[in-house]
Motif scaffolding. Structure first.
Motif, PDB file in Angstrom:
ATOM      1  N   HIS A   1       0.851  -1.277  -0.028  1.00  0.00           N
ATOM      2  CA  HIS A   1       0.101  -0.100  -0.087  1.00  0.00           C
ATOM      3  C   HIS A   1       0.864   1.327  -0.078  1.00  0.00           C
ATOM      4  N   ASP A   2       0.230   2.485  -0.116  1.00  0.00           N
ATOM      5  CA  ASP A   2       0.870   3.702  -0.146  1.00  0.00           C
ATOM      6  C   ASP A   2       0.203   4.289   1.077  1.00  0.00           C
TER       7      ASP A   2
ATOM      8  N   GLU B   1      -5.159   7.563   0.430  1.00  0.00           N
ATOM      9  CA  GLU B   1      -6.120   7.201   1.434  1.00  0.00           C
ATOM     10  C   GLU B   1      -6.812   6.100   0.678  1.00  0.00           C
ATOM     11  N   SER B   2      -7.076   6.199  -0.583  1.00  0.00           N
ATOM     12  CA  SER B   2      -7.856   5.175  -1.607  1.00  0.00           C
ATOM     13  C   SER B   2      -6.997   3.770  -1.222  1.00  0.00           C
ATOM     14  N   SER B   3      -5.644   3.892  -1.416  1.00  0.00           N
ATOM     15  CA  SER B   3      -4.698   2.678  -1.268  1.00  0.00           C
ATOM     16  C   SER B   3      -5.062   2.080   0.217  1.00  0.00           C
ATOM     17  N   MET B   4      -5.161   3.044   1.340  1.00  0.00           N
ATOM     18  CA  MET B   4      -5.308   2.666   2.564  1.00  0.00           C
ATOM     19  C   MET B   4      -6.530   2.014   2.645  1.00  0.00           C
ATOM     20  N   ALA B   5      -7.672   2.500   2.001  1.00  0.00           N
ATOM     21  CA  ALA B   5      -8.931   1.746   2.375  1.00  0.00           C
ATOM     22  C   ALA B   5      -9.087   0.683   1.781  1.00  0.00           C
ATOM     23  N   ILE B   6      -8.348   0.184   0.632  1.00  0.00           N
ATOM     24  CA  ILE B   6      -8.580  -0.970  -0.107  1.00  0.00           C
ATOM     25  C   ILE B   6      -7.463  -2.089   0.679  1.00  0.00           C
ATOM     26  N   ALA B   7      -6.516  -1.542   1.334  1.00  0.00           N
ATOM     27  CA  ALA B   7      -5.603  -2.371   1.907  1.00  0.00           C
ATOM     28  C   ALA B   7      -6.015  -2.569   3.505  1.00  0.00           C
ATOM     29  N   ARG B   8      -7.043  -1.762   3.887  1.00  0.00           N
ATOM     30  CA  ARG B   8      -7.658  -2.051   5.214  1.00  0.00           C
ATOM     31  C   ARG B   8      -8.951  -3.315   4.873  1.00  0.00           C
ATOM     32  N   ASN B   9      -9.565  -3.300   3.722  1.00  0.00           N
ATOM     33  CA  ASN B   9     -10.422  -3.989   3.234  1.00  0.00           C
ATOM     34  C   ASN B   9      -9.974  -5.454   3.139  1.00  0.00           C
ATOM     35  N   VAL B  10      -8.753  -5.484   2.458  1.00  0.00           N
ATOM     36  CA  VAL B  10      -7.965  -6.829   2.123  1.00  0.00           C
ATOM     37  C   VAL B  10      -7.627  -7.260   3.362  1.00  0.00           C
ATOM     38  N   GLU B  11      -7.296  -6.505   4.456  1.00  0.00           N
ATOM     39  CA  GLU B  11      -6.800  -7.099   5.644  1.00  0.00           C
ATOM     40  C   GLU B  11      -8.060  -7.889   6.473  1.00  0.00           C
ATOM     41  N   GLN B  12      -9.135  -7.124   6.315  1.00  0.00           N
ATOM     42  CA  GLN B  12     -10.278  -7.618   6.973  1.00  0.00           C
ATOM     43  C   GLN B  12     -10.657  -8.998   6.404  1.00  0.00           C
ATOM     44  N   VAL B  13     -10.679  -9.089   5.177  1.00  0.00           N
ATOM     45  CA  VAL B  13     -10.765 -10.331   4.398  1.00  0.00           C
ATOM     46  C   VAL B  13      -9.840 -11.477   4.901  1.00  0.00           C
TER      47      VAL B  13
ATOM     48  N   VAL C   1       0.803 -11.552  -3.595  1.00  0.00           N
ATOM     49  CA  VAL C   1       1.091 -10.141  -3.087  1.00  0.00           C
ATOM     50  C   VAL C   1      -0.167  -9.306  -3.839  1.00  0.00           C
ATOM     51  N   ILE C   2      -0.926  -8.683  -2.711  1.00  0.00           N
ATOM     52  CA  ILE C   2      -2.099  -7.627  -3.166  1.00  0.00           C
ATOM     53  C   ILE C   2      -1.468  -6.312  -3.283  1.00  0.00           C
ATOM     54  N   VAL C   3      -1.692  -5.646  -4.325  1.00  0.00           N
ATOM     55  CA  VAL C   3      -1.036  -4.314  -4.663  1.00  0.00           C
ATOM     56  C   VAL C   3      -2.261  -3.681  -4.746  1.00  0.00           C
ATOM     57  N   THR C   4      -2.214  -2.528  -4.026  1.00  0.00           N
ATOM     58  CA  THR C   4      -3.475  -1.601  -3.638  1.00  0.00           C
ATOM     59  C   THR C   4      -3.010  -0.309  -4.297  1.00  0.00           C
TER      60      THR C   4
ATOM     61  N   MET D   1     -12.749  -1.395  -4.699  1.00  0.00           N
ATOM     62  CA  MET D   1     -12.374  -2.421  -3.996  1.00  0.00           C
ATOM     63  C   MET D   1     -12.493  -2.219  -2.701  1.00  0.00           C
ATOM     64  N   GLN D   2     -12.348  -0.767  -2.122  1.00  0.00           N
ATOM     65  CA  GLN D   2     -12.426  -0.581  -0.825  1.00  0.00           C
ATOM     66  C   GLN D   2     -13.769  -0.719  -0.350  1.00  0.00           C
ATOM     67  N   SER D   3     -14.722  -1.139  -0.903  1.00  0.00           N
ATOM     68  CA  SER D   3     -16.172  -1.217  -0.320  1.00  0.00           C
ATOM     69  C   SER D   3     -16.402  -2.776   0.323  1.00  0.00           C
ATOM     70  N   ALA D   4     -17.067  -2.805   1.351  1.00  0.00           N
ATOM     71  CA  ALA D   4     -17.187  -3.850   1.869  1.00  0.00           C
ATOM     72  C   ALA D   4     -17.910  -4.958   1.261  1.00  0.00           C
ATOM     73  N   MET D   5     -18.920  -4.331   0.082  1.00  0.00           N
ATOM     74  CA  MET D   5     -19.606  -5.138  -0.677  1.00  0.00           C
ATOM     75  C   MET D   5     -18.701  -6.166  -1.681  1.00  0.00           C
ATOM     76  N   ASN D   6     -17.255  -5.742  -1.715  1.00  0.00           N
ATOM     77  CA  ASN D   6     -16.450  -6.330  -2.441  1.00  0.00           C
ATOM     78  C   ASN D   6     -15.757  -7.507  -1.826  1.00  0.00           C
ATOM     79  N   ARG D   7     -15.864  -7.516  -0.522  1.00  0.00           N
ATOM     80  CA  ARG D   7     -15.079  -8.494   0.143  1.00  0.00           C
ATOM     81  C   ARG D   7     -15.334  -9.873  -0.324  1.00  0.00           C
ATOM     82  N   GLY D   8     -16.462 -10.303  -0.811  1.00  0.00           N
ATOM     83  CA  GLY D   8     -16.527 -11.603  -1.555  1.00  0.00           C
ATOM     84  C   GLY D   8     -15.831 -11.767  -2.878  1.00  0.00           C
ATOM     85  N   MET D   9     -15.529 -10.842  -3.630  1.00  0.00           N
ATOM     86  CA  MET D   9     -14.747 -10.709  -4.709  1.00  0.00           C
ATOM     87  C   MET D   9     -13.070 -10.829  -4.390  1.00  0.00           C
TER      88      MET D   9
END
Length: 240
Positions: free
Chosen positions: A42-43, A47-59, A85-88, A208-216
């Protein structure tokens, strides 16, 4: 009704209750097993990168997987120990060694680009490796339709154009790329392709930062990794 038909015999006073419980394998053998480890790149200034990273982290936390977070500014190259490696980040120019990332994938690693890459020289250097034959300037895309069972039993599932808005790069994919999702106007949004001994996956969107995309996210990670297992808690909630 559930309490009547479900009986718990584990607390009984029979012979089975007196037998000591033990693990299938000893702790020493467990310690020797290779652990599944993931890296979220992440960067910290984005903030967008961090939001995606937090979502991936939760998954990954839900899936009981071990993971590490790394800031792209302190990152040099991926360790082969990571399964994926998940690149955000959006700007791939920020990677100190993009060739090392691609070499990691070629040697058997997996890379999940979870955000539309910025239209720049770094993308031009690797776009053919990503399974893309041609690219163009980013456009706005709407809606999403699944084209595979990446979401279990979710093939052909649709979300309307009003609910999903992305910034995507118009792409023409080669035949080897497997598309898992497209936009309402049939623009590829999520696909995977083999690269050497590893795999590359691209999400051609910015939500991808949206919680609705955690299944994806979970589905994408599971397809990238062979024999991928994780716990699922099936439950039913009743309101009385």
């Amino acid at each position: 009704f559930i309490l009547q038909v479900s009986s718990n015999k584990s607390g009984g006073s029979g012979k089975e209750a007196d037998e000591p419980k033990q693990n299938a394998i000893c702790q020493e053998e467990i310690a020797k097993l290779v652990r599944e480890r993931f890296l979220i790149l992440h960067d910290s200034k984005d903030e967008s990168s961090m939001a995606i990273a937090r979502n991936v982290e939760q998954v990954l936390r839900y899936m009981k997987k071990e993971y590490e977070l790394a800031d792209v500014k302190q990152f040099s190259k991926p360790d082969p120990q990571y399964m994926t490696v998940i690149v955000t980040i959006e700007n791939l120019d920020m990677l100190a060694n993009l060739d090392a990332m691609m070499e990691y994938a070629h040697n058997g690693g997996n890379v999940f680009f979870s955000r539309t890459p910025e239209y720049n020289d770094s993308l031009y250097r690797i776009y053919r490796k990503l399974g893309i034959n041609s690219i163009n300037l980013p456009i706005v895309t709407n809606g999403i339709q699944m084209t595979s069972n990446l979401l279990i039993k979710g093939e052909d599932a649709k979300i309307g154009a009003d609910a999903i808005v992305n910034s995507s790069i118009p792409v023409e994919l080669d035949r080897q790329a497997k598309v898992h999702a497209v936009s309402a106007n049939n623009m590829p949004l999520l696909w995977e392709t083999r690269y050497g001994q590893g795999k590359l996956m691209v999400y051609n969107g910015t939500n991808m930062q949206s919680a609705m995309n955690r299944g994806m996210i979970a589905g994408g990670i599971s397809l990238l990794n062979l024999d991928f297992m994780y716990p699922i808690f099936n439950m039913k909630v009743m309101y009385i």
